[in-house]
Design a protein around this motif. Structure first.
Motif, PDB file in Angstrom:
ATOM      1  N   HIS A 257       0.825  -1.205   0.000  1.00  0.00           N
ATOM      2  CA  HIS A 257       0.000   0.000   0.000  1.00  0.00           C
ATOM      3  C   HIS A 257       0.862   1.260   0.000  1.00  0.00           C
ATOM      4  CE1 HIS A 257      -2.590   3.181   1.723  1.00  0.00           C
ATOM      5  NE2 HIS A 257      -3.577   2.522   1.147  1.00  0.00           N
ATOM      6  N   GLU A 258       2.009   1.175   0.682  1.00  0.00           N
ATOM      7  CA  GLU A 258       2.870   2.355   0.828  1.00  0.00           C
ATOM      8  C   GLU A 258       4.285   1.928   1.191  1.00  0.00           C
ATOM      9  OE1 GLU A 258       3.254   6.209   3.890  1.00  0.00           O
ATOM     10  OE2 GLU A 258       1.833   4.584   4.272  1.00  0.00           O
ATOM     11  N   TYR A 259       5.291   2.631   0.634  1.00  0.00           N
ATOM     12  CA  TYR A 259       6.665   2.449   1.070  1.00  0.00           C
ATOM     13  C   TYR A 259       6.944   3.510   2.127  1.00  0.00           C
ATOM     14  CZ  TYR A 259       7.449  -0.800  -2.771  1.00  0.00           C
ATOM     15  OH  TYR A 259       7.385  -1.888  -3.610  1.00  0.00           O
ATOM     16  N   VAL A 260       7.005   3.066   3.370  1.00  0.00           N
ATOM     17  CA  VAL A 260       7.174   3.975   4.495  1.00  0.00           C
ATOM     18  C   VAL A 260       8.609   4.498   4.525  1.00  0.00           C
ATOM     19  CG1 VAL A 260       7.014   4.179   7.015  1.00  0.00           C
ATOM     20  CG2 VAL A 260       5.405   2.713   5.761  1.00  0.00           C
ATOM     21  N   THR A 261       8.779   5.776   4.769  1.00  0.00           N
ATOM     22  CA  THR A 261      10.107   6.398   4.720  1.00  0.00           C
ATOM     23  C   THR A 261      10.945   6.046   5.949  1.00  0.00           C
ATOM     24  OG1 THR A 261       9.411   8.413   5.874  1.00  0.00           O
ATOM     25  CG2 THR A 261       9.132   8.364   3.462  1.00  0.00           C
ATOM     26  N   PRO A 262      12.268   6.101   5.812  1.00  0.00           N
ATOM     27  CA  PRO A 262      13.145   5.873   6.969  1.00  0.00           C
ATOM     28  C   PRO A 262      12.847   6.839   8.112  1.00  0.00           C
ATOM     29  CG  PRO A 262      14.405   5.743   4.940  1.00  0.00           C
ATOM     30  CD  PRO A 262      13.039   6.241   4.555  1.00  0.00           C
ATOM     31  N   GLU A 263      12.451   8.069   7.762  1.00  0.00           N
ATOM     32  CA  GLU A 263      12.146   9.065   8.793  1.00  0.00           C
ATOM     33  C   GLU A 263      10.945   8.647   9.632  1.00  0.00           C
ATOM     34  OE1 GLU A 263      14.656  10.681   5.763  1.00  0.00           O
ATOM     35  OE2 GLU A 263      12.660   9.760   5.556  1.00  0.00           O
ATOM     36  N   LYS A 264       9.926   8.076   8.994  1.00  0.00           N
ATOM     37  CA  LYS A 264       8.755   7.618   9.741  1.00  0.00           C
ATOM     38  C   LYS A 264       9.118   6.417  10.626  1.00  0.00           C
ATOM     39  CE  LYS A 264       5.194   8.832  10.168  1.00  0.00           C
ATOM     40  NZ  LYS A 264       3.867   8.737   9.572  1.00  0.00           N
ATOM     41  N   PHE A 265       9.972   5.536  10.099  1.00  0.00           N
ATOM     42  CA  PHE A 265      10.411   4.414  10.926  1.00  0.00           C
ATOM     43  C   PHE A 265      11.187   4.902  12.145  1.00  0.00           C
ATOM     44  CE2 PHE A 265       9.663   1.639   7.176  1.00  0.00           C
ATOM     45  CZ  PHE A 265       8.975   0.620   7.822  1.00  0.00           C
ATOM     46  N   ALA A 266      12.019   5.922  11.946  1.00  0.00           N
ATOM     47  CA  ALA A 266      12.765   6.490  13.077  1.00  0.00           C
ATOM     48  C   ALA A 266      11.809   7.057  14.121  1.00  0.00           C
ATOM     49  CB  ALA A 266      13.715   7.573  12.575  1.00  0.00           C
ATOM     50  N   HIS A 267      10.710   7.643  13.644  1.00  0.00           N
ATOM     51  CA  HIS A 267       9.683   8.174  14.546  1.00  0.00           C
ATOM     52  C   HIS A 267       9.113   7.061  15.420  1.00  0.00           C
ATOM     53  CE1 HIS A 267       5.921  10.046  15.917  1.00  0.00           C
ATOM     54  NE2 HIS A 267       5.274   9.033  15.365  1.00  0.00           N
ATOM     55  N   TRP A 268       8.802   5.907  14.819  1.00  0.00           N
ATOM     56  CA  TRP A 268       8.222   4.809  15.587  1.00  0.00           C
ATOM     57  C   TRP A 268       9.227   4.202  16.553  1.00  0.00           C
ATOM     58  CZ3 TRP A 268       3.519   5.481  15.984  1.00  0.00           C
ATOM     59  CH2 TRP A 268       2.681   5.783  14.908  1.00  0.00           C
ATOM     60  N   GLU A 269      10.504   4.217  16.187  1.00  0.00           N
ATOM     61  CA  GLU A 269      11.523   3.732  17.113  1.00  0.00           C
ATOM     62  C   GLU A 269      11.581   4.624  18.356  1.00  0.00           C
ATOM     63  OE1 GLU A 269      15.010   1.844  15.538  1.00  0.00           O
ATOM     64  OE2 GLU A 269      16.290   3.110  16.806  1.00  0.00           O
ATOM     65  N   LYS A 270      11.471   5.916  18.144  1.00  0.00           N
ATOM     66  CA  LYS A 270      11.466   6.872  19.259  1.00  0.00           C
ATOM     67  C   LYS A 270      10.234   6.647  20.139  1.00  0.00           C
ATOM     68  CE  LYS A 270      11.728  11.878  20.142  1.00  0.00           C
ATOM     69  NZ  LYS A 270      10.403  12.106  20.755  1.00  0.00           N
ATOM     70  N   ILE A 271       9.085   6.451  19.497  1.00  0.00           N
ATOM     71  CA  ILE A 271       7.849   6.186  20.232  1.00  0.00           C
ATOM     72  C   ILE A 271       7.993   4.913  21.067  1.00  0.00           C
ATOM     73  CG2 ILE A 271       5.419   5.523  20.005  1.00  0.00           C
ATOM     74  CD1 ILE A 271       5.898   8.490  19.574  1.00  0.00           C
ATOM     75  N   GLY A 272       8.620   3.896  20.489  1.00  0.00           N
ATOM     76  CA  GLY A 272       8.823   2.643  21.204  1.00  0.00           C
ATOM     77  C   GLY A 272       9.601   2.840  22.495  1.00  0.00           C
ATOM     78  N   SER A 273      10.640   3.648  22.428  1.00  0.00           N
ATOM     79  CA  SER A 273      11.431   3.946  23.624  1.00  0.00           C
ATOM     80  C   SER A 273      10.602   4.703  24.647  1.00  0.00           C
ATOM     81  CB  SER A 273      12.672   4.760  23.246  1.00  0.00           C
ATOM     82  OG  SER A 273      13.517   4.012  22.386  1.00  0.00           O
ATOM     83  N   GLU A 274       9.815   5.663  24.162  1.00  0.00           N
ATOM     84  CA  GLU A 274       8.984   6.470  25.063  1.00  0.00           C
ATOM     85  C   GLU A 274       7.913   5.632  25.753  1.00  0.00           C
ATOM     86  OE1 GLU A 274       7.483   9.550  22.552  1.00  0.00           O
ATOM     87  OE2 GLU A 274       9.375  10.684  22.529  1.00  0.00           O
ATOM     88  N   TYR A 279      13.573  -2.667  24.189  1.00  0.00           N
ATOM     89  CA  TYR A 279      14.254  -2.430  22.916  1.00  0.00           C
ATOM     90  C   TYR A 279      13.225  -2.285  21.816  1.00  0.00           C
ATOM     91  CZ  TYR A 279      17.294  -3.177  18.857  1.00  0.00           C
ATOM     92  OH  TYR A 279      17.955  -3.039  17.662  1.00  0.00           O
ATOM     93  N   ALA A 280      13.423  -1.289  20.954  1.00  0.00           N
ATOM     94  CA  ALA A 280      12.558  -1.087  19.794  1.00  0.00           C
ATOM     95  C   ALA A 280      13.453  -0.923  18.570  1.00  0.00           C
ATOM     96  CB  ALA A 280      11.684   0.150  19.982  1.00  0.00           C
ATOM     97  N   ALA A 281      13.249  -1.780  17.574  1.00  0.00           N
ATOM     98  CA  ALA A 281      13.982  -1.679  16.310  1.00  0.00           C
ATOM     99  C   ALA A 281      12.981  -1.360  15.222  1.00  0.00           C
ATOM    100  CB  ALA A 281      14.701  -2.984  16.001  1.00  0.00           C
ATOM    101  N   SER A 282      13.215  -0.265  14.506  1.00  0.00           N
ATOM    102  CA  SER A 282      12.264   0.165  13.488  1.00  0.00           C
ATOM    103  C   SER A 282      13.019   0.699  12.279  1.00  0.00           C
ATOM    104  CB  SER A 282      11.360   1.267  14.066  1.00  0.00           C
ATOM    105  OG  SER A 282      10.437   1.726  13.106  1.00  0.00           O
ATOM    106  N   GLY A 283      12.794   0.062  11.132  1.00  0.00           N
ATOM    107  CA  GLY A 283      13.470   0.485   9.915  1.00  0.00           C
ATOM    108  C   GLY A 283      12.931  -0.273   8.724  1.00  0.00           C
ATOM    109  N   PRO A 284      13.119   0.242   7.517  1.00  0.00           N
ATOM    110  CA  PRO A 284      12.568  -0.403   6.319  1.00  0.00           C
ATOM    111  C   PRO A 284      12.952  -1.872   6.167  1.00  0.00           C
ATOM    112  CG  PRO A 284      13.387   1.783   5.778  1.00  0.00           C
ATOM    113  CD  PRO A 284      13.811   1.517   7.186  1.00  0.00           C
ATOM    114  N   LEU A 285      14.191  -2.224   6.517  1.00  0.00           N
ATOM    115  CA  LEU A 285      14.659  -3.595   6.339  1.00  0.00           C
ATOM    116  C   LEU A 285      14.647  -4.406   7.629  1.00  0.00           C
ATOM    117  CD1 LEU A 285      17.605  -3.008   3.846  1.00  0.00           C
ATOM    118  CD2 LEU A 285      15.335  -3.928   3.355  1.00  0.00           C
TER     119      LEU A 285
END
Length: 314
Positions: A257-274, A279-285
């Motif tokens: 449906h969508e190729y999510v950007t690395p910046e959005k993945f970084a956002h979710w990693e930050k949210i995971g920590s908060e 541990y939260a790992a978030s990235g395209p690959l």
């Protein structure tokens, strides 16, 4: 929405999703060993983009592998998965627990992920076989850290518990996607509440066990739905979360449906920590079995073991 799906499906693969074809002596050696012992890896079956890095050692210098037990044929048909399916897979290999343990001991891996196909054709859905494999690894490679990525066992507590108590270090079960997209993405026998129950019950069974789950992005979810799913995972006591891009295995599978950007993945990693994940790992690959994550988790486990030894000595 259909236009958006079509546009995403036809678009060129973003540069951040392009990876090298897995090659090298270590990759070839592991493939040869797997074939000799008739073992399967989810790395190959699911066409994981990180296979070369994990098998070759990568920047952390320790090779890892994700072994898939109970055959290479699943009784379920999730729309994102490339593993072949059948209502009547072959019989379980009684020698598999020992074969897996022997292979892993020979490789000298620090960390292994053990996963499986769904086996709804078996009375216990493969729970006893899963637990026996973990025990065999513990006997032949006691120092190895073991993560198990399990099926949902149809949410049966009596089948979840034997695996949770088998001697593993990390119990993983994937929620896969947000609640509103479960029927679109997963087999009809899987569902959000059932998967949350699995994770909750593991914590009730063995509170010290690390628990882990994974979310695919790019299948039509909203930010609000991702946030709610992450909150629900924390409420279930989940320690580790990974988020990665859904990649369409073949044209027979559901579209991206969508190729999510690395910046959005970084956002979710930050949210995971908060939210308080260990541990939260978030990235395209990033995948549920992800080398960098396994390296970090192994460090957590080593620190826990060291602290436990100090407490005993005191």
């Amino acid at each position: 929405m259909e236009k958006a799906q079509s546009k995403a499906a036809k678009a060129r693969l973003p540069r951040w999703l392009k990876t090298d074809i897995p090659v090298g002596k270590e990759v070839s050696r592991i493939r040869k060993t797997l074939r000799e012992l008739k073992l399967h890896t989810v790395c190959e079956e699911a066409r994981c983009p990180n296979m070369g890095e994990c098998w070759g050692g990568g920047k952390h210098g320790t090779a890892t592998a994700t072994i898939m037990i109970m055959g290479d044929t699943c009784t379920r048909g999730c729309r994102f998965c490339s593993v072949k399916t059948s209502k009547t897979p072959g019989a379980l290999d009684a020698n598999e627990p020992q074969n897996v343990a022997r292979a892993l001991a020979a490789w000298g891996l620090d960390y292994v992920v053990l996963t499986s196909v769904d086996r709804d054709d078996l009375p216990d859905f493969g729970s006893a076989h899963f637990a026996e494999t973990v025990r065999s690894i513990r006997e032949q490679a006691p120092q190895m850290m073991i993560e198990c990525l399990t099926p949902d066992f149809l949410g049966r507590a009596d089948l979840i518990e034997p695996v949770a108590q088998s001697g593993l270090d990390v119990y993983a079960h994937n929620i896969e996607t947000v609640e509103g997209l479960q029927r679109l993405v997963r087999d009809h026998r899987a569902n959000y509440k059932q998967s949350m129950f699995v994770l909750e019950h593991v914590k009730r069974t063995k509170p010290t066990l690390l628990t882990k789950s994974s979310i695919m992005l790019g299948v039509g979810e909203t930010d609000a739905e991702v946030m709610q799913t992450m909150r629900d995972l924390r409420t279930a006591g989940v320690d580790i979360v990974t988020l990665g891009q859904y990649m369409r295995p073949t044209k027979r599978h559901m579209k991206v449906h969508e190729y999510v950007t690395p910046e959005k993945f970084a956002h979710w990693e930050k949210i995971g920590s908060e939210l308080g994940f260990v541990y939260a790992a978030s990235g395209p690959l990033v995948r549920s079995s992800y080398k960098a994550g396994e390296f970090f988790i192994s460090e957590i486990l080593r620190k826990r073991a060291s602290a436990s030894m100090r407490n005993v000595a005191a």
